[in-house]
Design a protein around this motif. Structure first.
Motif, PDB file in Angstrom:
ATOM      1  N   LEU A 132       0.817  -1.215   0.000  1.00  0.00           N
ATOM      2  CA  LEU A 132       0.000   0.000   0.000  1.00  0.00           C
ATOM      3  C   LEU A 132       0.852   1.267   0.000  1.00  0.00           C
ATOM      4  O   LEU A 132       0.408   2.321  -0.468  1.00  0.00           O
ATOM      5  N   ARG A 133       2.069   1.149   0.510  1.00  0.00           N
ATOM      6  CA  ARG A 133       2.894   2.349   0.664  1.00  0.00           C
ATOM      7  C   ARG A 133       3.269   2.976  -0.683  1.00  0.00           C
ATOM      8  O   ARG A 133       3.268   4.210  -0.816  1.00  0.00           O
ATOM      9  N   SER A 134       3.578   2.153  -1.675  1.00  0.00           N
ATOM     10  CA  SER A 134       4.004   2.694  -2.974  1.00  0.00           C
ATOM     11  C   SER A 134       2.925   3.540  -3.650  1.00  0.00           C
ATOM     12  O   SER A 134       3.178   4.694  -4.021  1.00  0.00           O
ATOM     13  N   PRO A 135       1.693   3.011  -3.814  1.00  0.00           N
ATOM     14  CA  PRO A 135       0.676   3.868  -4.441  1.00  0.00           C
ATOM     15  C   PRO A 135       0.334   5.098  -3.613  1.00  0.00           C
ATOM     16  O   PRO A 135       0.068   6.171  -4.170  1.00  0.00           O
ATOM     17  N   LEU A 136       0.341   4.971  -2.298  1.00  0.00           N
ATOM     18  CA  LEU A 136       0.056   6.134  -1.459  1.00  0.00           C
ATOM     19  C   LEU A 136       1.153   7.194  -1.591  1.00  0.00           C
ATOM     20  O   LEU A 136       0.872   8.400  -1.580  1.00  0.00           O
ATOM     21  N   SER A 137       2.389   6.733  -1.716  1.00  0.00           N
ATOM     22  CA  SER A 137       3.501   7.678  -1.899  1.00  0.00           C
ATOM     23  C   SER A 137       3.336   8.460  -3.199  1.00  0.00           C
ATOM     24  O   SER A 137       3.598   9.671  -3.259  1.00  0.00           O
ATOM     25  N   ILE A 138       2.881   7.770  -4.243  1.00  0.00           N
ATOM     26  CA  ILE A 138       2.668   8.432  -5.531  1.00  0.00           C
ATOM     27  C   ILE A 138       1.547   9.472  -5.415  1.00  0.00           C
ATOM     28  O   ILE A 138       1.673  10.601  -5.888  1.00  0.00           O
ATOM     29  N   ILE A 139       0.448   9.083  -4.745  1.00  0.00           N
ATOM     30  CA  ILE A 139      -0.677  10.014  -4.560  1.00  0.00           C
ATOM     31  C   ILE A 139      -0.218  11.256  -3.789  1.00  0.00           C
ATOM     32  O   ILE A 139      -0.509  12.393  -4.180  1.00  0.00           O
ATOM     33  N   TYR A 140       0.516  11.014  -2.708  1.00  0.00           N
ATOM     34  CA  TYR A 140       0.978  12.136  -1.889  1.00  0.00           C
ATOM     35  C   TYR A 140       1.929  13.042  -2.688  1.00  0.00           C
ATOM     36  O   TYR A 140       1.830  14.274  -2.634  1.00  0.00           O
ATOM     37  N   SER A 141       2.840  12.434  -3.438  1.00  0.00           N
ATOM     38  CA  SER A 141       3.817  13.223  -4.204  1.00  0.00           C
ATOM     39  C   SER A 141       3.135  14.087  -5.268  1.00  0.00           C
ATOM     40  O   SER A 141       3.459  15.267  -5.437  1.00  0.00           O
ATOM     41  N   TYR A 142       2.160  13.480  -5.980  1.00  0.00           N
ATOM     42  CA  TYR A 142       1.472  14.233  -7.035  1.00  0.00           C
ATOM     43  C   TYR A 142       0.621  15.364  -6.451  1.00  0.00           C
ATOM     44  O   TYR A 142       0.585  16.478  -7.000  1.00  0.00           O
ATOM     45  N   THR A 143      -0.071  15.099  -5.359  1.00  0.00           N
ATOM     46  CA  THR A 143      -0.883  16.164  -4.747  1.00  0.00           C
ATOM     47  C   THR A 143       0.007  17.261  -4.186  1.00  0.00           C
ATOM     48  O   THR A 143      -0.331  18.448  -4.259  1.00  0.00           O
ATOM     49  N   ASN A 166      -4.067  15.264  -0.076  1.00  0.00           N
ATOM     50  CA  ASN A 166      -2.671  15.366   0.343  1.00  0.00           C
ATOM     51  C   ASN A 166      -2.520  15.077   1.832  1.00  0.00           C
ATOM     52  O   ASN A 166      -1.633  14.319   2.248  1.00  0.00           O
ATOM     53  N   GLN A 167      -3.386  15.658   2.638  1.00  0.00           N
ATOM     54  CA  GLN A 167      -3.304  15.472   4.091  1.00  0.00           C
ATOM     55  C   GLN A 167      -3.612  14.027   4.487  1.00  0.00           C
ATOM     56  O   GLN A 167      -2.907  13.438   5.316  1.00  0.00           O
ATOM     57  N   ILE A 168      -4.667  13.455   3.878  1.00  0.00           N
ATOM     58  CA  ILE A 168      -5.060  12.088   4.224  1.00  0.00           C
ATOM     59  C   ILE A 168      -3.988  11.086   3.792  1.00  0.00           C
ATOM     60  O   ILE A 168      -3.642  10.157   4.535  1.00  0.00           O
ATOM     61  N   SER A 169      -3.441  11.264   2.595  1.00  0.00           N
ATOM     62  CA  SER A 169      -2.399  10.344   2.123  1.00  0.00           C
ATOM     63  C   SER A 169      -1.146  10.442   2.992  1.00  0.00           C
ATOM     64  O   SER A 169      -0.477   9.433   3.242  1.00  0.00           O
ATOM     65  N   ASN A 170      -0.844  11.636   3.470  1.00  0.00           N
ATOM     66  CA  ASN A 170       0.301  11.818   4.366  1.00  0.00           C
ATOM     67  C   ASN A 170       0.085  11.083   5.691  1.00  0.00           C
ATOM     68  O   ASN A 170       0.991  10.427   6.219  1.00  0.00           O
ATOM     69  N   LYS A 171      -1.137  11.169   6.223  1.00  0.00           N
ATOM     70  CA  LYS A 171      -1.463  10.454   7.465  1.00  0.00           C
ATOM     71  C   LYS A 171      -1.373   8.946   7.265  1.00  0.00           C
ATOM     72  O   LYS A 171      -0.863   8.216   8.113  1.00  0.00           O
ATOM     73  N   MET A 172      -1.874   8.482   6.122  1.00  0.00           N
ATOM     74  CA  MET A 172      -1.829   7.056   5.828  1.00  0.00           C
ATOM     75  C   MET A 172      -0.396   6.559   5.674  1.00  0.00           C
ATOM     76  O   MET A 172      -0.053   5.463   6.128  1.00  0.00           O
TER      77      MET A 172
END
Length: 344
Positions: A132-143, A166-172
């Protein structure tokens, strides 16, 4: 052959004590010792319940003989009743000991199965968190990129949505990182890379990073240490992780314009470090639970910061992996002191 020797030794001990009891007339002093070999034999002999019962009957008969010999009372009914009661009691004790042993073996088997299930659970959680970390990292980076470079191209509503994502992906990501660390530590797969380091140098280098977060709340962080050189055999990365968790907690739960003190003291066999804040504190009935995973106290961060409930659980595991211990002192609205030790 070995079991035969055990039988002979056990019976010989009983007979010897009986002889002493008869000779000395010590009706109550020596006779009670006859039960001890029976307990030991029955508790530790494997699958020897029938031999334990035979031994118990032997002890009961000898006890009855001692009573008859010393009291010189010849009453057939009393003798038989006495013998029946004692034999029954000792057989029942042998049965209880054997049952307890069977339950203990079953408990050991269940514990092994439970440990295996925990291991499999940790492996599954670790794999899931890693995937899960890889896709979340991509989401956070793009936002993050959108918020930095495309503000003029976003409508207010779009900007609001991107900010929330951005905030939610960072928390995750933070939760996944803590979960991965905790499962690694709990499963025992984490290996410490210990080397000699200057302890104060490690602390001061980390402070340069943590002061950026503290400055947002105008919090001053000070280090108190009477010695200038402290050399410890530690895993530098994990010690940084300990301080990051403890200091970020102290910052989260401290009010603006306060102070956090890092107090280092050296003793004969260990170094003690205290993180002392002037924050909102923790209620007394919650102190015993704060090192458990996913425990969040009723005390809330002063600026609405988030907490995963894993930070202190990870810190405890890492400190103990270094051979140290951790404790907490706190009062509601009177600050918190987290203290941990590291061996020299």
């Amino acid at each position: 052959m070995k079991q035969l020797y055990y039988h002979i030794i056990s019976y010989s001990i009983v007979l010897a004590i009986c002889y002493l009891d008869i000779v000395t007339g010590a009706v109550f002093s020596l006779k009670i010792l006859l039960i001890l070999p029976f307990y030991i034999y029955s508790a530790y002999a494997k699958n020897q319940l029938k031999y334990g019962i035979i031994y118990g009957i032997f002890v009961a008969i000898v006890w009855t003989y001692i009573d008859i010999h010393l009291a010189l009372v010849i009453n057939t009914f009393a003798i038989i009743l006495n013998l029946i009661v004692r034999v029954s009691s000792l057989i029942f004790v042998a049965y209880l000991i054997n049952t307890l042993k069977s339950q203990r073996l079953q408990l050991n088997k269940t514990n092994k199965e439970l440990l295996q299930l925990i291991k499999e659970k940790n492996e599954f959680v670790g794999m899931a968190a890693h995937d899960l970390r890889s896709p979340l990292s991509i989401i956070y980076s793009y936002t993050d990129l959108l918020l930095d470079t495309s503000i003029e191209n976003l409508t207010p509503k779009q900007f609001q949505f991107v900010t929330i994502i951005n905030q939610i992906s960072n928390k995750m990501l933070s939760l996944l990182k803590d979960t991965l660390d905790f499962t690694k530590i709990e499963s025992g797969s984490i290996v410490l890379n210990k080397q000699p380091y200057s302890y104060l140098t490690v602390i001061n280098e980390l402070l340069n990073e943590m002061k950026l977060f503290a400055n947002k709340k105008n919090i001053c962080i000070e280090v108190e240490c009477p010695e200038s050189k402290i050399l410890l055999n530690i895993d530098r990365q994990r010690i940084n992780q300990i301080f990051q968790n403890l200091l970020s907690n102290a910052i989260k739960y401290s009010n603006n314009n306060t102070k956090i003190t890092i107090k280092v003291q050296t003793f004969k066999d260990f170094v003690q470090t205290e993180i002392i804040d002037q924050g909102i504190g923790i209620s007394e009935n919650e102190l015993e639970h704060i090192f458990k995973p996913f425990v969040v106290t009723s005390s809330k961060p002063t600026n609405g910061e988030e907490s995963t409930g894993l930070g202190l659980a990870i810190v405890k595991k890492l400190v103990e992996a270094h051979g140290g211990s951790i404790s907490v002192r706190s009062r509601l609205y009177a600050g918190t002191t987290l203290s941990f030790t590291l061996p020299k």
